[in-house]
Design an enzyme around this catalytic site. Sequence first.
Site, PDB file in Angstrom:
ATOM      1  N   CYS A  46      78.326  -0.007  -0.768  1.00 53.95           N
ATOM      2  CA  CYS A  46      79.264   1.126  -0.768  1.00 53.95           C
ATOM      3  C   CYS A  46      79.960   1.233   0.591  1.00 53.95           C
ATOM      4  CB  CYS A  46      78.517   2.410  -1.063  1.00 53.95           C
ATOM      5  SG  CYS A  46      79.555   3.869  -0.937  1.00 53.95           S
ATOM      6  N   LYS A  48      69.496  32.368  18.539  1.00 52.58           N
ATOM      7  CA  LYS A  48      70.895  32.245  18.115  1.00 52.58           C
ATOM      8  C   LYS A  48      71.287  33.511  17.366  1.00 52.58           C
ATOM      9  CE  LYS A  48      71.997  28.047  19.355  1.00 52.58           C
ATOM     10  NZ  LYS A  48      72.922  27.236  18.654  1.00 52.58           N
ATOM     11  N   CYS A  53      80.080   7.050  -7.896  1.00 54.35           N
ATOM     12  CA  CYS A  53      80.508   7.269  -6.514  1.00 54.35           C
ATOM     13  C   CYS A  53      82.027   7.171  -6.407  1.00 54.35           C
ATOM     14  CB  CYS A  53      79.845   6.225  -5.609  1.00 54.35           C
ATOM     15  SG  CYS A  53      80.471   6.248  -3.932  1.00 54.35           S
ATOM     16  N   TYR A  56      71.655  28.558  36.238  1.00 50.19           N
ATOM     17  CA  TYR A  56      70.468  29.244  35.734  1.00 50.19           C
ATOM     18  C   TYR A  56      69.147  28.547  36.003  1.00 50.19           C
ATOM     19  CZ  TYR A  56      72.025  26.218  31.918  1.00 50.19           C
ATOM     20  OH  TYR A  56      72.487  25.156  31.194  1.00 50.19           O
ATOM     21  N   GLU A  61      68.127  35.523  29.238  1.00 47.96           N
ATOM     22  CA  GLU A  61      69.415  35.187  29.858  1.00 47.96           C
ATOM     23  C   GLU A  61      70.467  35.013  28.777  1.00 47.96           C
ATOM     24  OE1 GLU A  61      68.705  31.523  31.983  1.00 47.96           O
ATOM     25  OE2 GLU A  61      66.785  32.256  32.724  1.00 47.96           O
ATOM     26  N   ASP A 119      78.411  29.918  26.273  1.00 48.22           N
ATOM     27  CA  ASP A 119      78.887  28.857  25.389  1.00 48.22           C
ATOM     28  C   ASP A 119      79.852  27.939  26.141  1.00 48.22           C
ATOM     29  OD1 ASP A 119      79.089  27.392  23.163  1.00 48.22           O
ATOM     30  OD2 ASP A 119      80.322  28.806  22.032  1.00 48.22           O
ATOM     31  N   CYS A 124      74.399   7.770  -3.986  1.00 47.50           N
ATOM     32  CA  CYS A 124      75.129   6.618  -4.498  1.00 47.50           C
ATOM     33  C   CYS A 124      74.204   5.424  -4.320  1.00 47.50           C
ATOM     34  CB  CYS A 124      76.410   6.415  -3.691  1.00 47.50           C
ATOM     35  SG  CYS A 124      77.011   4.728  -3.728  1.00 47.50           S
ATOM     36  N   LYS A 133      73.154  33.182  26.733  1.00 44.34           N
ATOM     37  CA  LYS A 133      73.387  31.753  26.513  1.00 44.34           C
ATOM     38  C   LYS A 133      74.900  31.521  26.520  1.00 44.34           C
ATOM     39  CE  LYS A 133      71.936  27.965  23.528  1.00 44.34           C
ATOM     40  NZ  LYS A 133      73.255  27.364  23.350  1.00 44.34           N
ATOM     41  N   CYS A 186      82.840   3.832  -4.289  1.00 43.62           N
ATOM     42  CA  CYS A 186      82.575   2.438  -4.677  1.00 43.62           C
ATOM     43  C   CYS A 186      82.348   2.271  -6.175  1.00 43.62           C
ATOM     44  CB  CYS A 186      81.382   1.884  -3.903  1.00 43.62           C
ATOM     45  SG  CYS A 186      79.797   2.512  -4.475  1.00 43.62           S
TER      46      CYS A 186
HETATM   47  S1  IVH Z   1      68.217  26.553  29.761  1.00 47.94           S
HETATM   48  C1  IVH Z   1      65.569  22.768  29.094  1.00 47.94           C
HETATM   49  N1  IVH Z   1      69.697  28.673  30.105  1.00 47.94           N
HETATM   50  O1  IVH Z   1      72.391  25.993  26.074  1.00 47.94           O
HETATM   51  C2  IVH Z   1      66.614  23.703  28.660  1.00 47.94           C
HETATM   52  N2  IVH Z   1      70.591  26.886  28.817  1.00 47.94           N
HETATM   53  O2  IVH Z   1      70.985  24.957  23.663  1.00 47.94           O
HETATM   54  C3  IVH Z   1      67.533  24.066  29.738  1.00 47.94           C
HETATM   55  N3  IVH Z   1      72.868  27.241  28.039  1.00 47.94           N
HETATM   56  O3  IVH Z   1      72.061  22.653  27.077  1.00 47.94           O
HETATM   57  C4  IVH Z   1      68.623  24.951  29.282  1.00 47.94           C
HETATM   58  N4  IVH Z   1      73.147  29.231  28.961  1.00 47.94           N
HETATM   59  O4  IVH Z   1      74.069  23.972  27.932  1.00 47.94           O
HETATM   60  C5  IVH Z   1      69.613  27.461  29.535  1.00 47.94           C
HETATM   61  N5  IVH Z   1      70.906  30.587  30.553  1.00 47.94           N
HETATM   62  C6  IVH Z   1      70.824  29.378  29.984  1.00 47.94           C
HETATM   63  C7  IVH Z   1      71.893  28.816  29.258  1.00 47.94           C
HETATM   64  C8  IVH Z   1      71.723  27.556  28.672  1.00 47.94           C
HETATM   65  C9  IVH Z   1      73.708  28.279  28.233  1.00 47.94           C
HETATM   66  C10 IVH Z   1      73.172  26.035  27.244  1.00 47.94           C
HETATM   67  C11 IVH Z   1      72.885  24.732  27.956  1.00 47.94           C
HETATM   68  C12 IVH Z   1      71.858  24.039  27.117  1.00 47.94           C
HETATM   69  C13 IVH Z   1      72.059  24.669  25.787  1.00 47.94           C
HETATM   70  C14 IVH Z   1      70.780  24.586  24.982  1.00 47.94           C
END
Ligand code: IVH
Length: 670
Positions: A432, A315, A409, A227, A116, A120, A427, A118, A412
Amino acid sequence: MPVPAELIERAEYLRRELERHNHLYYVLDAPEITDYEYDQLMQELLKLERECPELETPDSPTKRVGGAALDSFSKVRHRAPLLSLDNAFSFEDLQSFDERIRRGLAKAGPIEYTAELKIDGLTVALTYEDGLLTQAATRGDGVEGEDVTANIKTIKSIPLRLNSEKKLNLGVRGEVYIKKADFERLNERQAEQGKQLFANPRNAAAGSLRQLDPKVTATRPLDAFFYDVLFVDGQPVDTQQAGFELLKQCNLVTNPHTKVCKGIEEVIEFCEYWTIHREELPYEIDGIVIKVNSLKAQSDLGFTAKAPRSKIAYKFPAQQVETKIIDIIVNVGRTGAVTPTAILEPVRVAGSTVSRATLHNEDNIREKDIRIGDHVIIQKAGDVIPEVVRSLPEKRSGAERIFEMPKVCPECGAEVYREPGEAVSRCIGATCPAQLREWIIHFVSRDAMNIDGLGEAIVVQLIQAGLIHDVADLYQLSYEQLVNLERFGAKSAINLLESISKSKENDLSRLLFALGIRHVGAGVARELAEHFGSIDALMKASFEDLTAIPSIGPKIAESVVKFFNEPHNGILVEKLKANGVNTISRASTNELSQQLAGKTIVVTGTLANFSRAEIEELIRQNGGKAASSVSKKTDFVVAGENAGSKLEKAQALGVKVLTEAELLLLLKEE
Ligand code: IVH
């Protein structure tokens, strides 16, 4: 006088029609009527509701314009913790993930995964009861979020009523985001009105969703994708994909680019494709989320303290750009670590403007031959923290200077010492102010003690005025002390004292995280709090006691033991207690019920309404202990569908077997 039946019917008809047109317009991009006709229907419904308030319903589209502003968001405890994901930064990481999964499931052939995008944005958890949207919450620290229902209702693509005859009870997790083009327009509008610009679409989405006035949220171009099915009554879902189908059927928008992949190679191809094509999407993504498709396999694989073992986030490689180092300064952290930081010519990278980047430590600077004045390549590690990747020596003019780690430092004046064999310089100043400042900033932060109104500037002021020497001193601050400080008024002093005082009631898990024990993040802190129940019990725990907890490894155990062996940390804990700070775990003292107190329960098979983690959490919240294997000491076995050997063993040993429904019934008895 009762409302005439025709009016009730007409209002219901208008609500359904308006929601249908909403979906046609905002989701399917295929309107059947003009904006004018839509407005006419809306006006008619508004008029009906004005004249007969009895006709108002919580799912009425008239509620989307945003109601009264709030003073603050109320807190919502999630039914089960909303976990986060582990990250994979390379295809090798994905291969290892696949190997772990196959080992975990003892499976030789290819695993079926969903891949899926991800998105943002920021997580939201929505609850529908009898098909109606009743609650929407942010993720918060995963255990407790903020109630943003009124704001979520302003998002037109989110149904207020599910498109299902079944009147489902449904919990879903999704991502609220802003499209790139909408973000640009929003920032133009902000600029025209002389308001502050948002750094990127994610920040804009977060800022818009956390508005106390829903009328403001209603003017922001928020959108959402869903999702995960968190729970659903009476409609068993057995795969991630089936969850997607259910969401779609209900008119909850899912991302169209989701793919079911057979084996990790197909997943990797999907990741390669989107690494190249991500820029073409109308919204920002920061990776690909990979999940084992079978929900039974997901629950068999279980969880670490932070994340499910069956899911991972790939990522994208960090975007790299060139800029110039103007200077190198050092920052002193909470543990005294002195970290060199590059001051850069500002440059845009991965959605925001960057003017500083970490250089990690002295050795890193030497190895990469990075000099003050150098042209350099920078990137955002994990797309978050900017770092210098390499220098470009071919672009030197000769005016560049070599960086020397300061001997004392800068904050301090104490010695900066680097232990042989260690990369980090520290330090050694016991008093400090920089260390104290960073420690307090961490202590009061949102996932820690969550004390509002204590920003960096005030922390510095308090330290400079000599009012705090450690975190426990926060709890001894008085009104007179605060009100005499510059920029403090009566109201801000009272507010701050109130939020400090409120934090005394926090659960032990927050305090443990706030103490800043190395390797103890929020998830581990929660595990420790729940397992030991009190700080006193944890302080007595040995290395072996700690490593006996499945998710606690030797590194964490050693760090915890070391922390509490330091006499000054013991003194600090006593001082916190004396100041009234709670050091007991609520999960173990239990606010919900004690129905399962002292009972050991084993869950087996697939349950209709809960994942394994959720039901185990529920058992713990009710005072019980969730165990993984059946023995004579087991009090109950809760058996779901396809329960196997554990159920047989329970029957052989004469252990009482409950269905999921029977367990829930037991919890309701008081
Ligand atoms: S699954 C238990 N699916 O990414 C994990 N997360 O780095 C459930 N996110 O907190 C998350 N798209 O905010 C999942 N297709 C996707 C997603 C997704 C974006 C975000 C979500 C999560 C973060 C994790």
